[in-house]
Motif scaffolding. Structure first.
Motif, PDB file in Angstrom:
ATOM      1  N   UNK A  35      61.772  58.027  -0.312  1.00 43.48           N
ATOM      2  CA  UNK A  35      61.752  56.620  -0.910  1.00 43.48           C
ATOM      3  C   UNK A  35      63.139  55.898  -0.388  1.00 43.48           C
ATOM      4  N   UNK A  36      63.440  56.302   1.023  1.00 44.44           N
ATOM      5  CA  UNK A  36      64.465  55.586   1.630  1.00 44.44           C
ATOM      6  C   UNK A  36      65.779  55.545   0.818  1.00 44.44           C
ATOM      7  N   UNK A  37      66.282  56.570   0.224  1.00 47.47           N
ATOM      8  CA  UNK A  37      67.541  56.860  -0.483  1.00 47.47           C
ATOM      9  C   UNK A  37      68.334  57.628   0.484  1.00 47.47           C
ATOM     10  N   UNK A  70      68.193  51.500  -3.478  1.00 47.71           N
ATOM     11  CA  UNK A  70      68.169  50.344  -3.663  1.00 47.71           C
ATOM     12  C   UNK A  70      66.551  50.146  -4.555  1.00 47.71           C
ATOM     13  N   UNK A  71      66.443  49.051  -5.361  1.00 43.48           N
ATOM     14  CA  UNK A  71      65.207  48.949  -6.119  1.00 43.48           C
ATOM     15  C   UNK A  71      64.949  49.695  -6.880  1.00 43.48           C
ATOM     16  N   UNK A  72      63.817  50.597  -7.030  1.00 42.70           N
ATOM     17  CA  UNK A  72      63.151  51.255  -8.131  1.00 42.70           C
ATOM     18  C   UNK A  72      63.421  52.731  -7.892  1.00 42.70           C
ATOM     19  N   UNK A  73      64.472  53.228  -6.997  1.00 44.97           N
ATOM     20  CA  UNK A  73      64.548  54.576  -6.739  1.00 44.97           C
ATOM     21  C   UNK A  73      64.827  55.453  -7.778  1.00 44.97           C
ATOM     22  N   UNK A  74      65.376  54.768  -8.748  1.00 51.72           N
ATOM     23  CA  UNK A  74      65.836  55.596 -10.332  1.00 51.72           C
ATOM     24  C   UNK A  74      64.509  55.931 -10.888  1.00 51.72           C
ATOM     25  N   UNK A  79      60.628  59.621 -12.843  1.00 47.50           N
ATOM     26  CA  UNK A  79      59.114  59.966 -13.099  1.00 47.50           C
ATOM     27  C   UNK A  79      58.828  61.402 -12.465  1.00 47.50           C
ATOM     28  N   UNK A  80      59.506  61.797 -11.376  1.00 51.67           N
ATOM     29  CA  UNK A  80      59.090  63.056 -10.635  1.00 51.67           C
ATOM     30  C   UNK A  80      59.887  64.084 -11.617  1.00 51.67           C
TER      31      UNK A  80
END
Length: 123
Positions: A35-37, A70-74, A79-80
């Motif tokens: 997820x590009x983190x 960024x975004x919804x990475x958390x 969720x994982x």
């Protein structure tokens, strides 16, 4: 989007063997990378006693992931965590600039160093 610094502490169930523990940590690291983190560090705190029993367990394997995203990475990472039955608890915090500096110094071994002789003599 704005890139933020995060730190996630999670606890794995103590019934796992060492290979399963490493596999689980690698799975969550891979979720961040997909997820590009930018994964900054992964710390293993080891098997520790819990403050109170969780799911009838009194110990757990503690790990810390420090990353930028960024975004919804958390949301994706949490969720994982929720879908994986090996995770007992998790907590994600946003790091401010002071916490980022502190973590860098701690990782570089600058914390808890004995004082230099000149500083000790001056006091």
């Amino acid at each position: 989007m704005d890139v933020r610094n995060y730190e996630t502490v999670f606890i794995l169930t103590p019934v796992l063997n060492e290979g399963q523990v490493q596999e689980t940590v690698e799975k969550f690291s891979q979720v961040l990378k997909e997820n590009s983190a930018d994964l900054i560090s992964t710390e293993a705190w080891g098997l520790r006693k819990l403050a109170y029993p969780i799911q009838k367990k009194s110990t757990g394997y503690y790990f810390t992931l420090t990353y930028n995203g960024s975004g919804n990475i958390v949301d994706v990472l949490e969720l994982a965590f929720r879908r994986d039955e090996r995770v007992i608890r998790f907590l994600t915090t946003v790091l401010d600039k002071h916490a980022v500096t502190y973590n860098e110094r701690r990782r570089n071994g600058e914390m808890n160093q004995p004082k230099a002789p000149q500083e000790a003599a001056a006091q």
